[in-house]
Scaffold this motif. Sequence first.
Motif, PDB file in Angstrom:
ATOM      1  N   ALA A   1       0.832  -1.207   0.000  1.00 14.50           N
ATOM      2  CA  ALA A   1       0.000   0.000   0.000  1.00 14.50           C
ATOM      3  C   ALA A   1       0.869   1.261   0.000  1.00 14.50           C
ATOM      4  N   ASN A   2       0.367   2.291  -0.643  1.00 15.77           N
ATOM      5  CA  ASN A   2       0.988   3.615  -0.698  1.00 15.77           C
ATOM      6  C   ASN A   2       2.322   3.653  -1.444  1.00 15.77           C
ATOM      7  N   ARG A   3       2.523   2.723  -2.362  1.00 17.05           N
ATOM      8  CA  ARG A   3       3.739   2.710  -3.178  1.00 17.05           C
ATOM      9  C   ARG A   3       3.642   3.808  -4.230  1.00 17.05           C
ATOM     10  N   ALA A   4       4.766   4.339  -4.648  1.00 13.21           N
ATOM     11  CA  ALA A   4       4.795   5.348  -5.709  1.00 13.21           C
ATOM     12  C   ALA A   4       4.254   4.741  -7.012  1.00 13.21           C
ATOM     13  N   PRO A   5       3.623   5.551  -7.855  1.00 14.16           N
ATOM     14  CA  PRO A   5       3.124   5.049  -9.136  1.00 14.16           C
ATOM     15  C   PRO A   5       4.256   4.461  -9.976  1.00 14.16           C
ATOM     16  N   LEU A   6       3.925   3.409 -10.744  1.00 12.80           N
ATOM     17  CA  LEU A   6       4.941   2.710 -11.513  1.00 12.80           C
ATOM     18  C   LEU A   6       4.297   1.942 -12.660  1.00 12.80           C
ATOM     19  N   LEU A   7       4.972   1.917 -13.787  1.00 13.72           N
ATOM     20  CA  LEU A   7       4.594   1.067 -14.911  1.00 13.72           C
ATOM     21  C   LEU A   7       5.811   0.216 -15.215  1.00 13.72           C
ATOM     22  N   VAL A   8       5.638  -1.119 -15.242  1.00 13.52           N
ATOM     23  CA  VAL A   8       6.774  -2.021 -15.410  1.00 13.52           C
ATOM     24  C   VAL A   8       6.444  -3.124 -16.409  1.00 13.52           C
ATOM     25  N   LYS A   9       7.441  -3.475 -17.219  1.00 11.96           N
ATOM     26  CA  LYS A   9       7.324  -4.600 -18.147  1.00 11.96           C
ATOM     27  C   LYS A   9       7.550  -5.887 -17.355  1.00 11.96           C
TER      28      LYS A   9
END
Length: 87
Positions: free
Chosen positions: A37-45
Amino acid sequence: MPGTITCSLITPEQEVFEKEASYVDLPAHDGQMGFMANRAPLLVKLGTGLLTVTGGDGETKVQISGGFAQMKGNTLAILTDKAETVG
Protein backbone atom coordinates in the motif's frame (compact mmCIF):
# COMPACT_ATOMS: atom_id res chain seq x y z
CA MET A 1 -8.87 -3.54 4.91
CA PRO A 2 -6.28 -0.90 5.93
CA GLY A 3 -2.83 -1.23 4.43
CA THR A 4 -4.02 -3.14 1.39
CA ILE A 5 -4.05 -2.72 -2.36
CA THR A 6 -6.53 -3.91 -4.95
CA CYS A 7 -4.76 -6.36 -7.26
CA SER A 8 -6.31 -7.46 -10.55
CA LEU A 9 -4.84 -10.05 -12.91
CA ILE A 10 -6.05 -9.94 -16.50
CA THR A 11 -5.20 -12.04 -19.58
CA PRO A 12 -6.47 -11.47 -23.15
CA GLU A 13 -9.12 -14.15 -22.49
CA GLN A 14 -10.43 -13.20 -19.04
CA GLU A 15 -10.06 -11.42 -15.72
CA VAL A 16 -8.36 -14.11 -13.62
CA PHE A 17 -9.05 -12.37 -10.28
CA GLU A 18 -9.43 -9.11 -8.43
CA LYS A 19 -8.63 -9.22 -4.72
CA GLU A 20 -7.40 -7.20 -1.76
CA ALA A 21 -3.75 -7.85 -0.96
CA SER A 22 -1.30 -6.76 1.70
CA TYR A 23 1.71 -7.68 -0.48
CA VAL A 24 2.28 -8.64 -4.12
CA ASP A 25 5.53 -10.07 -5.50
CA LEU A 26 5.85 -10.22 -9.30
CA PRO A 27 8.47 -11.01 -11.94
CA ALA A 28 9.53 -7.81 -13.71
CA HIS A 29 11.64 -8.08 -16.86
CA ASP A 30 14.77 -7.36 -14.81
CA GLY A 31 14.02 -9.12 -11.50
CA GLN A 32 11.42 -9.61 -8.78
CA MET A 33 9.48 -6.56 -7.49
CA GLY A 34 7.33 -6.15 -4.40
CA PHE A 35 4.24 -3.96 -3.99
CA MET A 36 2.50 -2.74 -0.83
CA ALA A 37 0.00 0.00 0.00
CA ASN A 38 0.99 3.61 -0.70
CA ARG A 39 3.74 2.71 -3.18
CA ALA A 40 4.79 5.35 -5.71
CA PRO A 41 3.12 5.05 -9.14
CA LEU A 42 4.94 2.71 -11.51
CA LEU A 43 4.59 1.07 -14.91
CA VAL A 44 6.77 -2.02 -15.41
CA LYS A 45 7.32 -4.60 -18.15
CA LEU A 46 6.81 -8.15 -16.89
CA GLY A 47 9.01 -11.16 -17.41
CA THR A 48 8.20 -14.83 -16.88
CA GLY A 49 7.92 -16.23 -13.37
CA LEU A 50 5.86 -16.61 -10.22
CA LEU A 51 3.35 -13.97 -9.11
CA THR A 52 2.54 -14.23 -5.39
CA VAL A 53 -0.42 -12.33 -3.92
CA THR A 54 -0.67 -12.30 -0.12
CA GLY A 55 -3.97 -11.27 1.43
CA GLY A 56 -6.54 -12.12 4.07
CA ASP A 57 -7.34 -15.41 2.33
CA GLY A 58 -3.70 -16.57 2.31
CA GLU A 59 -1.37 -16.73 -0.69
CA THR A 60 -2.32 -17.06 -4.32
CA LYS A 61 0.47 -18.20 -6.65
CA VAL A 62 0.24 -17.83 -10.41
CA GLN A 63 2.82 -18.52 -13.12
CA ILE A 64 2.74 -15.56 -15.54
CA SER A 65 4.47 -14.78 -18.80
CA GLY A 66 5.04 -11.32 -20.26
CA GLY A 67 2.89 -8.22 -20.19
CA PHE A 68 2.81 -5.11 -18.03
CA ALA A 69 1.89 -4.06 -14.48
CA GLN A 70 0.73 -0.61 -13.39
CA MET A 71 0.59 0.69 -9.83
CA LYS A 72 -1.56 3.80 -9.43
CA GLY A 73 -3.03 4.88 -6.12
CA ASN A 74 -3.54 1.66 -4.19
CA THR A 75 -4.48 -0.32 -7.30
CA LEU A 76 -2.17 -2.77 -9.06
CA ALA A 77 -3.32 -3.90 -12.52
CA ILE A 78 -1.39 -6.82 -13.99
CA LEU A 79 -1.93 -7.45 -17.71
CA THR A 80 -0.25 -10.66 -18.82
CA ASP A 81 -0.16 -12.87 -21.90
CA LYS A 82 -0.55 -16.11 -19.92
CA ALA A 83 -1.53 -17.03 -16.34
CA GLU A 84 -1.64 -20.50 -14.76
CA THR A 85 -2.54 -21.03 -11.10
CA VAL A 86 0.09 -22.98 -9.16
CA GLY A 87 -0.94 -25.49 -6.47
